[in-house]
Scaffold this motif. Structure first.
Motif: not given
Ligand code: HEM
Length: 310
Positions: A104-111, A117-124, A144-145
Motif C-alpha cells: 500500500t501507499v499513502t496516495i489513493p490513486l496512480f498516474f 502509459a507508465f513508460v511514456d510518462i516516466v520517460d517524459f 494522451k493520458y
C-alpha cells in the motif's frame, strides 16, 4: 500467445530501464521505494471478513507479519522529506507456512492506467529532471493520458508525514474476495493508523534530519507497539476494478477486518525480500487491473537486478 508473453516481459524490463534512465542506477537497491526499513509484528483478524473470504489470515487466528516502510523515491539517499509518498508493504506468514503480500501507499490513486502509459510518462520526466521540462511534451502527455492529472495534482499538494505511523495507506488496486460458496466481492484495502493522521508544515520539515522517519519509529517503538486497523472498502456495481487512476467514492461501505501491531524494528532486515502485490493466497484474487498484473513482472526484474548487485 508466446509472442504476446515475450512482449509483456520486455515491457517489464523497459519499465525498469526508464526509471534507471531518469534517476540513475543504484546497485543493490530496489528501483523504486529504494530506502526503507523492516519491522516485525502481529496481525489479528476480527472475523468480520470471514463471510466474504476464506483467506487464512482473515479468519480468527493471529499471524506474524513482516513490514517494510519506505520512501517512494528510487534514489536511496533521498532525504525523507523529499519523497512525500510513503509505502507500507506487509508480508503475512500464514498458518500453513505460505505467505501473502499486501502493498500500500499513502496516495489513493496512480498516474497510469496501462503499462504503456507508465513508460511514456516516466520517460517524459527525463526532460524535467535535466532541468528543462519540455512543455510541449508535457501538453502531449496530458492530452494522451488525461487520467494522470488527478494523481499528479494530488502529489503536488502532498505534505510529508510526521511519522510512518500517522499515514493512511491504500492498495489503489481492487482485489476480489472469494468466500466458501465461491461468491466474489470486489474490495480495496486501507491501513488506518491508530495514532491518527499527522502531516508536517514545510517549515517543520526543514528542521528535521534526512532520516527523521526511521528515528521517529525507533522512538515510538520504545514507548510500545504501533497499531493500524486493516479496513476494506466494498466495491459496488459502478466501481471500476480495472482502473488504478480512479478512486471509489468515500461513502462506500468500509469494514475493519483486523488489527496490526508493530512491535520491533528488524536490525538485520533481509533486504532481499520481495513484496509482490500479485502474491496472494486462496480466498483472494487479483482484479483485471493491467497495472496490478504488470507490477508482477516489473518487480521480478527489479529484484533480479538488485540481488545480482546491479
Ligand atoms: C506501472 C506501475 C508500477 C511500477 C512500474 C512500479 C515499480 C516498482 C519497482 C521497480 C519497485 C521495486 C521492486 C523490488 O525491487 O522489490 C517497486 C516497489 C514498490 N512499489 Fe511500485 N510500481 C508501480 C506501481 C505501484 C503502485 C500502484 C503502488 C501502490 C500500492 C506501488 C507501491 C510500491 C511499494 C510500496 C513498493 C515497495 C515495496 C517494498 O517495500 O519492497 N507501486 N515499485
Amino acid at each position: 500467445m508466446e509472442e504476446n508473453k515475450k512482449l509483456k516481459s520486455e515491457l517489464g524490463s523497459r519499465a525498469v530501464d526508464v526509471i534507471e534512465n531518469v534517476v540513475g542506477t543504484f546497485p543493490g537497491y530496489r528501483r523504486a521505494h529504494a530506502k526503507g526499513n523492516g519491522y516485525e509484528g502481529v496481525f489479528t483478524p476480527n472475523g468480520k471478513a470471514a463471510p466474504i473470504t476464506v483467506a487464512a489470515h482473515l479468519q480468527n487466528e493471529a499471524v506474524p507479519v513482516t513490514i517494510r516502510f519506505s520512501n517512494s523515491s528510487p534514489i536511496p539517499s533521498h532525504p525523507d522529506a523529499l519523497s512525500p509518498v510513503k509505502g507500507m508493504a506487509v508480508k503475512f506468514q500464514l498458518p500453513d507456512g505460505d505467505v501473502t503480500d499486501l502493498i500500500t501507499v499513502t496516495i489513493p490513486l496512480f498516474f497510469a492506467k496501462t503499462p504503456e502509459a507508465f513508460v511514456d510518462i516516466v520517460d517524459f520526466f527525463k526532460s524535467a529532471k535535466d532541468g528543462f521540462p519540455n512543455l510541449k511534451e508535457l501538453a502531449t502527455i496530458f492530452i494522451k493520458y488525461p487520467e494522470c492529472k488527478a494523481s499528479l495534482q494530488m502529489l503536488k499538494e502532498m505534505r510529508s508525514p510526521a511519522s510512518f505511523s500517522t499515514c493512511q495507506y491504500y492498495s489503489i488496486h481492487a482485489f476480489y474476495f472469494i468466500n466458501a460458496d465461491g461468491r466474489r466481492q470486489a474490495i480495496k484495502y486501507q491501513w488506518e493508523p491508530d495514532a491518527g493522521l499527522s502531516m508536517l508544515a514545510k517549515e517543520e520539515v526543514a528542521m528535521l534530519s534526512s532520516d527523521y522517519l526511521n528515528e521517529d519509529m525507533e522512538e515510538r517503538l520504545q514507548q510500545g507497539p504501533i497499531g493500524f486497523k486493516l479496513n476494506i472498502q466494498l466495491g459496488g456495481e459502478n466501481d471500476p476494478t480495472d482502473d488504478p487512476t480512479v478512486v471509489w467514492s468515500e461513502d462506500k461501505q468500509v469494514i475493519t477486518v483486523g488489527q496490526l501491531s508493530i512491535t520491533k524494528k528488524l536490525d538485520s532486515f533481509a533486504d532481499n525480500l520481495l513484496f509482490d502485490p500479485t502474491n496472494i493466497t486462496a480466498g483472494i484474487e487479483c482484479s483485471e487491473d493491467p497495472i496490478l498484473h504488470f507490477r508482477h513482472r516489473v518487480y521480478a526484474v527489479s529484484y533480479d537486478r538488485r540481488t545480482h548487485n546491479q
